[in-house]
Enzyme design. Structure first.
Site, PDB file in Angstrom:
ATOM      1  N   THR A  17       0.825  -1.215   0.000  1.00 21.69           N
ATOM      2  CA  THR A  17       0.000   0.000   0.000  1.00 21.69           C
ATOM      3  C   THR A  17       0.857   1.264   0.000  1.00 21.69           C
ATOM      4  O   THR A  17       0.623   2.186  -0.783  1.00 21.69           O
ATOM      5  CB  THR A  17      -0.892   0.001   1.274  1.00 21.69           C
ATOM      6  N   VAL A  18       1.849   1.302   0.887  1.00 21.67           N
ATOM      7  CA  VAL A  18       2.680   2.511   0.988  1.00 21.67           C
ATOM      8  C   VAL A  18       3.679   2.567  -0.170  1.00 21.67           C
ATOM      9  O   VAL A  18       3.840   3.615  -0.819  1.00 21.67           O
ATOM     10  CB  VAL A  18       3.416   2.572   2.348  1.00 21.67           C
ATOM     11  N   VAL A 134       6.594   6.287  12.666  1.00 19.92           N
ATOM     12  CA  VAL A 134       5.728   6.683  13.785  1.00 19.92           C
ATOM     13  C   VAL A 134       4.657   7.646  13.291  1.00 19.92           C
ATOM     14  O   VAL A 134       4.972   8.721  12.773  1.00 19.92           O
ATOM     15  CB  VAL A 134       6.532   7.370  14.910  1.00 19.92           C
ATOM     16  N   GLY A 136       2.578   7.782  10.763  1.00 19.97           N
ATOM     17  CA  GLY A 136       2.389   8.063   9.330  1.00 19.97           C
ATOM     18  C   GLY A 136       2.853   9.445   8.910  1.00 19.97           C
ATOM     19  O   GLY A 136       4.040   9.771   8.991  1.00 19.97           O
ATOM     20  N   GLY A 189     -10.459  -1.364   5.443  1.00 18.85           N
ATOM     21  CA  GLY A 189      -9.041  -1.477   5.096  1.00 18.85           C
ATOM     22  C   GLY A 189      -8.089  -0.878   6.117  1.00 18.85           C
ATOM     23  O   GLY A 189      -6.898  -0.752   5.866  1.00 18.85           O
ATOM     24  N   ASP A 203       1.926  -2.436  18.048  1.00 15.79           N
ATOM     25  CA  ASP A 203       2.268  -1.407  17.060  1.00 15.79           C
ATOM     26  C   ASP A 203       2.502  -0.068  17.781  1.00 15.79           C
ATOM     27  O   ASP A 203       3.519   0.601  17.567  1.00 15.79           O
ATOM     28  CB  ASP A 203       1.120  -1.307  16.040  1.00 15.79           C
ATOM     29  N   LYS A 207       6.067   2.225  18.507  1.00 17.73           N
ATOM     30  CA  LYS A 207       6.158   3.664  18.189  1.00 17.73           C
ATOM     31  C   LYS A 207       6.578   4.479  19.421  1.00 17.73           C
ATOM     32  O   LYS A 207       7.411   5.376  19.314  1.00 17.73           O
ATOM     33  CB  LYS A 207       4.810   4.148  17.645  1.00 17.73           C
ATOM     34  N   GLY A 309      -2.167   4.554   6.159  1.00 21.25           N
ATOM     35  CA  GLY A 309      -2.671   4.731   4.801  1.00 21.25           C
ATOM     36  C   GLY A 309      -1.542   5.009   3.830  1.00 21.25           C
ATOM     37  O   GLY A 309      -0.475   5.513   4.207  1.00 21.25           O
TER      38      GLY A 309
HETATM   39  N1  HSE Z   1      -1.618  -0.287  11.564  1.00 17.61           N
HETATM   40  C1  HSE Z   1      -1.204   1.010  11.995  1.00 17.61           C
HETATM   41  C2  HSE Z   1      -2.405   1.805  12.468  1.00 17.61           C
HETATM   42  C3  HSE Z   1      -0.479   1.818  10.940  1.00 17.61           C
HETATM   43  O1  HSE Z   1      -3.534   1.331  12.415  1.00 17.61           O
HETATM   44  O2  HSE Z   1      -2.208   2.933  12.903  1.00 17.61           O
HETATM   45  C4  HSE Z   1       0.914   1.338  10.736  1.00 17.61           C
HETATM   46  O3  HSE Z   1       1.642   1.372  11.927  1.00 17.61           O
END
Ligand code: HSE
Length: 441
Positions: A17-18, A134, A136, A189, A203, A207, A309
């Site tokens: 995606t990225v 961290v 996005g 998504g 996650d 961060k 995203g």
């Molecule tokens: N899956 C993470 C989130 C984004 O929902 O913020 C990527 O670290």
């Protein structure tokens, strides 16, 4: 700025995606990105595991390759967007050792193997950039490392996972239960098919470990973070929080304070937390992220934006690519890791917070007096006590019960653990329903 006609060669590892958005923007916006970098930027290849996979029309298929090592050997800048620990760790090491600067969005890799990679970058006289790792698009790595270089940071806290914020927000505003909200997040998504890293807090834990290392100039890792996810948060918890003037958010937190012996330390955690409705983090809705920094001179700063995203994360990746390319042209280095803090990480028992405790108790004369005495005996000060729903238990529902919610003042985790153990062993208490941290404005 010096201008170079020699191109800066960029290799992209991963085309999910990225990666797809990075490749698209590097092509569509090549001229303006090149102007900012001071040299033509040239995407020389995209390493993928499967050449046959159907891809976005923006991807030039002639750039796809499975020979990652050959691609790395020709690049000035390597962008790693594969995710996970291996093969990224090996590939990033290979890139740094071959003299390429690396841009990565891989928080798990940095939160577990960051020190080895920062050292390798320094030894090889190249740079390692990770703004996209961290939150996005939110420029919080830059903010902590550069904008706040003249200040002393005391705390970093925030909503650093969009999936869990979407789930908790849907439970709060749409009255959904956890499973319904998770399913919707997957359909839209946000959440992965295996949502564990998001909903179990890892996650966000990775961060906050990265941000704490920057904020406190001390190496910390994901293993130092006390992590609790959101699977245990019920619709009933959300309703009780709402009634008391709070919303529940998954808060990642790193704070510097003294322990019970007066020694300086860092507390790090990820936990579902009641956030008072007038707190800036309470108004962060949907899949947005926000990071609140408390610094000695600047006071409070809030960084807000899209934490996940394709295009938002690509924005952060490309800011690093431009910075890395500009350094290639004009010389010098990205700010290196500055380690002088050497502040120990405090054990969980030494962490400080206010707490929200919900109990089901036997509704009998004097029960409140007994409860409050247990708190007083443990040295825990109560900020508020509320009595809500009534019920019945026992044969023929003969015994009346009631729910009591208590919010404490700031207290050490060890004291709360003692009170909870006492309550669990008490004849008056049917069940300890919830124990959650509280963040006041
Ligand atoms: N899956 C993470 C989130 C984004 O929902 O913020 C990527 O670290």
């Amino acid at each position: 700025m010096n201008k170079s006609t020699e191109s800066v060669k960029i290799a992209l590892l991963g085309c999910g995606t990225v990666g797809t958005q990075v490749a698209r923007l590097l092509t569509e916006q090549r001229d303006l990105l090149s102007a900012r970098a001071g040299a033509p930027l040239e995407l020389i290849g995209i390493a993928v595991s499967n050449l046959e996979t159907e891809r976005d029309g923006a991807i030039d298929r002639s750039l796809l390759t499975k020979d990652t090592s050959a691609l790395i050997s020709k690049a000035d800048i390597v962008i790693e967007l594969i995710g996970g620990i291996e093969p990224p760790r090996t590939l990033v090491r290979e890139a740094l050792c071959s003299g390429s600067s690396v841009v990565t969005g891989n928080k798990a890799l940095l939160a577990t193997h960051g020190p080895e990679l920062y050292d390798l970058a320094e030894q090889n006289d190249v740079d390692l950039y990770y703004e996209a790792a961290v939150a996005g698009a939110v420029p919080v790595v830059y903010g902590l490392r550069e904008s706040l270089a003249g200040d002393r940071v005391n705390a970093v806290m925030g909503i650093m996972n969009g999936t869990t914020n979407f789930i908790l927000d849907s439970m709060t505003t749409q009255n959904m239960d956890f499973d319904e909200a998770l399913l919707l997040a997957q359909q839209l998504g946000f959440a992965e098919a295996d949502p564990s890293a998001d909903v179990d807090g890892y996650d966000a834990g990775a961060k906050i470990a990265i941000l704490a290392s920057l904020a406190f100039h001390t190496r910390v890792s994901l293993d130092d973070v006390v992590v609790e996810g959101i699977r245990g948060v019920t619709a009933d918890d959300i309703a009780s929080a709402e009634a008391a003037g709070y919303v529940i958010k998954l808060i990642a937190r790193a704070e510097r304070h003294f322990d019970s012996r007066g020694e300086d330390g860092i507390e790090m955690s990820v936990s579902p937390t009641l956030v008072s409705k007038d707190h800036p983090l309470a108004s962060v809705h949907g899949s947005f992220n926000a990071v609140l920094v408390e610094a000695q001179s600047a006071d409070r700063l809030m960084f807000f934006g899209r934490g996940a995203g394709g295009a938002p994360t690509a924005s952060a990746v490309l800011s690093d690519v431009v910075a890395a390319a500009a350094k290639r042209v004009i010389g010098g280095h990205a700010p290196r890791e500055v380690l002088y803090g050497d502040v120990p990480v405090l054990p969980r028992s030494e962490s400080m917070s206010s707490f929200f405790i919900k109990l089901e108790v036997i509704d009998t004369v004097g029960v409140l007096a007994t409860l409050t005495k247990r708190f007083a005996d443990a040295g825990v000060s109560m900020a508020s006590v509320m009595q809500n729903k009534s019920g019945h238990i026992g044969d023929n529902h003969s015994l009346a019960t009631t729910q009591i919610t208590i919010i404490t003042h700031q207290v050490r985790q060890s004291s709360i653990d003692c009170v909870i153990e006492e309550l669990q062993n008490s004849d008056d208490v049917v069940e300890v329903l919830s124990v959650l941290k509280v963040e006041e404005n």
